[in-house]
Design an enzyme around this catalytic site. Structure first.
Site, short mmCIF file in Angstrom:
data_model
loop_
_atom_site.label_atom_id
_atom_site.label_comp_id
_atom_site.label_asym_id
_atom_site.label_seq_id
_atom_site.Cartn_x
_atom_site.Cartn_y
_atom_site.Cartn_z
CG MET A 26 -1.91 -1.19 1.15
SD MET A 26 -3.44 -0.92 2.04
CE MET A 26 -2.86 -0.61 3.67
CG LEU A 29 7.33 1.35 -0.76
CD1 LEU A 29 8.10 1.03 -2.03
CD2 LEU A 29 6.34 0.24 -0.44
CG HIS A 33 6.92 -2.14 2.18
ND1 HIS A 33 6.82 -1.01 2.94
CD2 HIS A 33 5.70 -2.73 2.22
CE1 HIS A 33 5.60 -0.91 3.44
NE2 HIS A 33 4.90 -1.95 3.02
CD GLN A 148 -2.04 -8.67 4.40
OE1 GLN A 148 -2.88 -7.77 4.52
NE2 GLN A 148 -0.80 -8.40 4.02
O1 PAF Z 1 -0.31 -5.65 3.53
C1 PAF Z 1 -0.69 -4.77 2.73
O2 PAF Z 1 0.00 -3.80 2.48
C2 PAF Z 1 -2.06 -4.92 2.08
O3 PAF Z 1 -2.96 -5.53 2.94
C3 PAF Z 1 -2.02 -5.64 0.73
C4 PAF Z 1 -1.58 -7.08 0.88
C5 PAF Z 1 -1.08 -4.90 -0.21
C6 PAF Z 1 -3.43 -5.64 0.11
O4 PAF Z 1 -3.92 -4.36 -0.03
#
Ligand code: PAF
Length: 282
Positions: A26, A29, A33, A148
């Protein structure tokens, strides 16, 4: 590095790529990331990162509007690491009202899902859309968002998606705080306290390795400790890595030997999330 904002451009750019490694984000960064992007480079000949703040996974009282959008700075960080950045608009991803969703399994209503109703439905829906758009051989997600990652693996397996899902280790600040875009919401005093969450998880991990099996009492004690220091605790939980169900004190099957301790708690309005894995030897 090419930055594209439409699905058509992206598909044209990726058409002849034999081995795509994909890191959905999202944006805003940080090293966590970038670590995933470096791992992607080891696994693919074309590295794609997406930057999209997905409205579907934010609740009405959450920080969608406030979520930091830093596309230029993000692209500067990705230069030399990624080959393609996909940064679509909301309209490109949702040209009409989204009426088809991924229905997550029951575990999505527990832990984070209990506090953020609908979050995982929105997250899985956008991840499925992104996987269909990019069609990677490998997709990488951070272990910091443990539930997630678990749900994405589950979706990919149950919907027979061809991508291999890889989890990247959590990257931490020197005091142990897991890197997160939301850390910047912390004021100075909150930032000084924030590393304590990881200390709590490490203490729980050590206690379990030493033989503590009353997980409920252990968990409760840590909720009290955090609350006494001003944290507002959403959950502290000891779960099986395999299904995220509550870990049983009786360690019998192999699956139960691999546990994970998860916590989510707020300092002021900032919600921090962390976890540590525990593997118990025979
Ligand atoms: O973890 C994240 O940044 C978000 O949940 C994702 C996996 C990019 C989905 O929008």
């Amino acid at each position: 590095m090419q930055v594209v904002s439409t699905i058509a451009e992206l598909r044209a750019r990726l058409a002849d790529e034999p081995r795509i490694a994909f890191v959905p984000t999202m944006g805003n960064l940080h090293e966590g990331h970038l670590n995933l992007v470096r791992l992607a480079r080891e696994n693919g000949s074309c590295v794609v990162a997406s930057i999209f703040v997905n409205p579907l996974q934010f609740g009405p009282n959450e920080d969608f509007d406030k979520y930091p959008r830093t596309l230029e700075a993000d692209c500067a960080k990705l230069r030399g690491l990624a080959d393609v950045v996909f940064a679509p608009t909301v309209n490109e991803m949702y040209p009409s009202q989204q009426t088809v969703f991924v229905e997550p399994p029951a575990i999505a209503s527990d832990l984070d899902g209990a506090v953020r109703p609908g979050h995982f439905r929105g997250m899985l829906t956008v991840v499925l859309k992104l996987l269909n758009i990019v069609q990677p051989q490998i997709a990488l997600f951070g272990k910091k968002d443990y539930q997630q990652l678990h749900l994405i693996r589950h979706m990919v397996a149950q919907l027979n998606l061809p991508a291999r899902i890889v989890g990247g280790e959590t990257v931490r600040a020197t005091d142990g705080l897991a890197l997160s875009s939301r850390n910047q919401y912390l004021d100075e005093a909150q930032r000084a306290e924030a590393g304590f969450l990881y200390r709590v998880l490490q203490e729980m991990r050590s206690a379990i390795i030493r033989g503590e099996r009353d997980f409920e009492q252990l968990r409760q004690r840590k909720v009290e400790t955090l609350s006494a220091r001003g944290w507002s605790v959403d959950y502290v939980a000891v779960r099986n890595q395999s299904d995220l169900l509550p870990a049983s004190a009786v360690i019998s099957g192999r699956a139960q030997r691999n546990l994970v301790i998860l916590a989510a708690a707020r300092l002021g309005n900032t919600r921090l999330l962390d976890n540590v894995e525990v593997s118990l030897a025979d």
